[in-house]
Write a protein that holds these residues in place. Structure first.
Motif, PDB file in Angstrom:
ATOM      1  N   GLY A  33      85.244  67.987 115.033  1.00 19.40           N
ATOM      2  CA  GLY A  33      86.537  68.399 113.941  1.00 19.40           C
ATOM      3  C   GLY A  33      87.267  69.348 115.882  1.00 19.40           C
ATOM      4  O   GLY A  33      87.862  69.300 116.816  1.00 19.40           O
ATOM      5  N   GLU A  34      88.607  69.282 114.832  1.00 22.73           N
ATOM      6  CA  GLU A  34      89.696  69.431 115.591  1.00 22.73           C
ATOM      7  C   GLU A  34      89.764  71.315 115.580  1.00 22.73           C
ATOM      8  O   GLU A  34      89.305  72.035 114.384  1.00 22.73           O
ATOM      9  CB  GLU A  34      90.988  69.741 115.208  1.00 22.73           C
ATOM     10  N   LYS A  86      89.453  81.580 115.739  1.00 26.14           N
ATOM     11  CA  LYS A  86      89.356  80.099 115.783  1.00 26.14           C
ATOM     12  C   LYS A  86      87.933  79.760 115.140  1.00 26.14           C
ATOM     13  O   LYS A  86      87.119  80.030 115.381  1.00 26.14           O
ATOM     14  CB  LYS A  86      89.159  79.993 117.625  1.00 26.14           C
ATOM     15  N   LEU A  87      88.540  77.846 114.012  1.00 24.38           N
ATOM     16  CA  LEU A  87      87.396  77.345 113.456  1.00 24.38           C
ATOM     17  C   LEU A  87      87.940  75.569 114.011  1.00 24.38           C
ATOM     18  O   LEU A  87      88.184  75.694 114.630  1.00 24.38           O
ATOM     19  CB  LEU A  87      87.936  77.677 111.938  1.00 24.38           C
ATOM     20  N   SER A  91      89.747  66.392 109.345  1.00 32.52           N
ATOM     21  CA  SER A  91      91.025  66.187 109.762  1.00 32.52           C
ATOM     22  C   SER A  91      92.146  66.595 108.370  1.00 32.52           C
ATOM     23  O   SER A  91      93.458  66.317 108.278  1.00 32.52           O
ATOM     24  CB  SER A  91      91.252  64.310 109.797  1.00 32.52           C
ATOM     25  N   ASP A  92      91.262  66.338 107.615  1.00 35.43           N
ATOM     26  CA  ASP A  92      92.159  66.869 106.158  1.00 35.43           C
ATOM     27  C   ASP A  92      92.163  68.683 105.213  1.00 35.43           C
ATOM     28  O   ASP A  92      92.753  68.976 103.873  1.00 35.43           O
ATOM     29  CB  ASP A  92      92.133  65.981 104.505  1.00 35.43           C
ATOM     30  N   ILE A  97      84.227  75.075 110.019  1.00 38.97           N
ATOM     31  CA  ILE A  97      83.322  75.781 110.977  1.00 38.97           C
ATOM     32  C   ILE A  97      83.858  76.791 111.385  1.00 38.97           C
ATOM     33  O   ILE A  97      84.551  76.297 112.241  1.00 38.97           O
ATOM     34  CB  ILE A  97      82.195  75.286 110.789  1.00 38.97           C
ATOM     35  N   PHE A  98      83.025  77.755 111.897  1.00 37.03           N
ATOM     36  CA  PHE A  98      83.009  78.419 113.330  1.00 37.03           C
ATOM     37  C   PHE A  98      83.095  77.798 113.887  1.00 37.03           C
ATOM     38  O   PHE A  98      81.967  76.288 114.350  1.00 37.03           O
ATOM     39  CB  PHE A  98      82.043  79.637 113.587  1.00 37.03           C
ATOM     40  N   VAL A  99      83.747  77.898 115.780  1.00 36.10           N
ATOM     41  CA  VAL A  99      83.890  76.666 117.050  1.00 36.10           C
ATOM     42  C   VAL A  99      82.112  76.345 117.514  1.00 36.10           C
ATOM     43  O   VAL A  99      81.783  75.723 117.441  1.00 36.10           O
ATOM     44  CB  VAL A  99      84.861  77.792 117.658  1.00 36.10           C
TER      45      VAL A  99
END
Length: 129
Positions: A33-34, A86-87, A91-92, A97-99
């Motif tokens: 994830g980003e 920050k999470l 892509s959409d 989720i938490f980091v």
């Protein structure tokens, strides 16, 4: 009795598969994830309202849309002390989720649930023979 076992097992299998799809998506976000920064819009008055049965949620804004996420115990104080967190997201931007959130326990639980459903179905089928 055998039909009840087969039906019950099939229901458990269907529920676990549906839950597993969401968990697979979360696992993908955990791994690929980003990392994003979101603005906290609203948190519950007390995180102690969160329990196994009743989850507390916080609301946050990302790209002009309001989203919500359940609060894990260890993040409660962080949410209270900050207006930005920050999470990780896909892509959409449909799963957040938490980091440092670890999805492994959730993933294992749903696989065990699927196995239990399969065993119940197997037992029902075995009784018919």
């Amino acid at each position: 009795m055998k039909k009840v076992l087969i039906l019950g097992g099939c229901i458990i299998i269907a529920i676990s598969i549906a839950l597993l799809f969401n968990t697979v998506e979360k696992k993908s976000v955990e791994l690929n994830g980003e990392e994003i920064e979101v603005r906290i819009v609203d948190i519950p008055v007390s995180c102690s309202t969160s329990s196994k049965e009743l989850k507390a949620f916080f609301r946050f804004e990302y790209k002009g849309k309001i989203h919500s996420k359940n609060i894990k115990d260890k993040y409660c104080q962080i949410l209270k002390d900050s207006r930005v967190i920050k999470l990780k997201t896909n892509s959409d931007n449909s799963v957040f989720i938490f980091v440092d959130e670890n999805i492994n326990k959730e993933f294992i639980f749903k696989i065990v649930l699927l196995i239990i459903g399969l065993l119940i179905c197997y037992k029902g089928i075995k009784k018919t023979q």
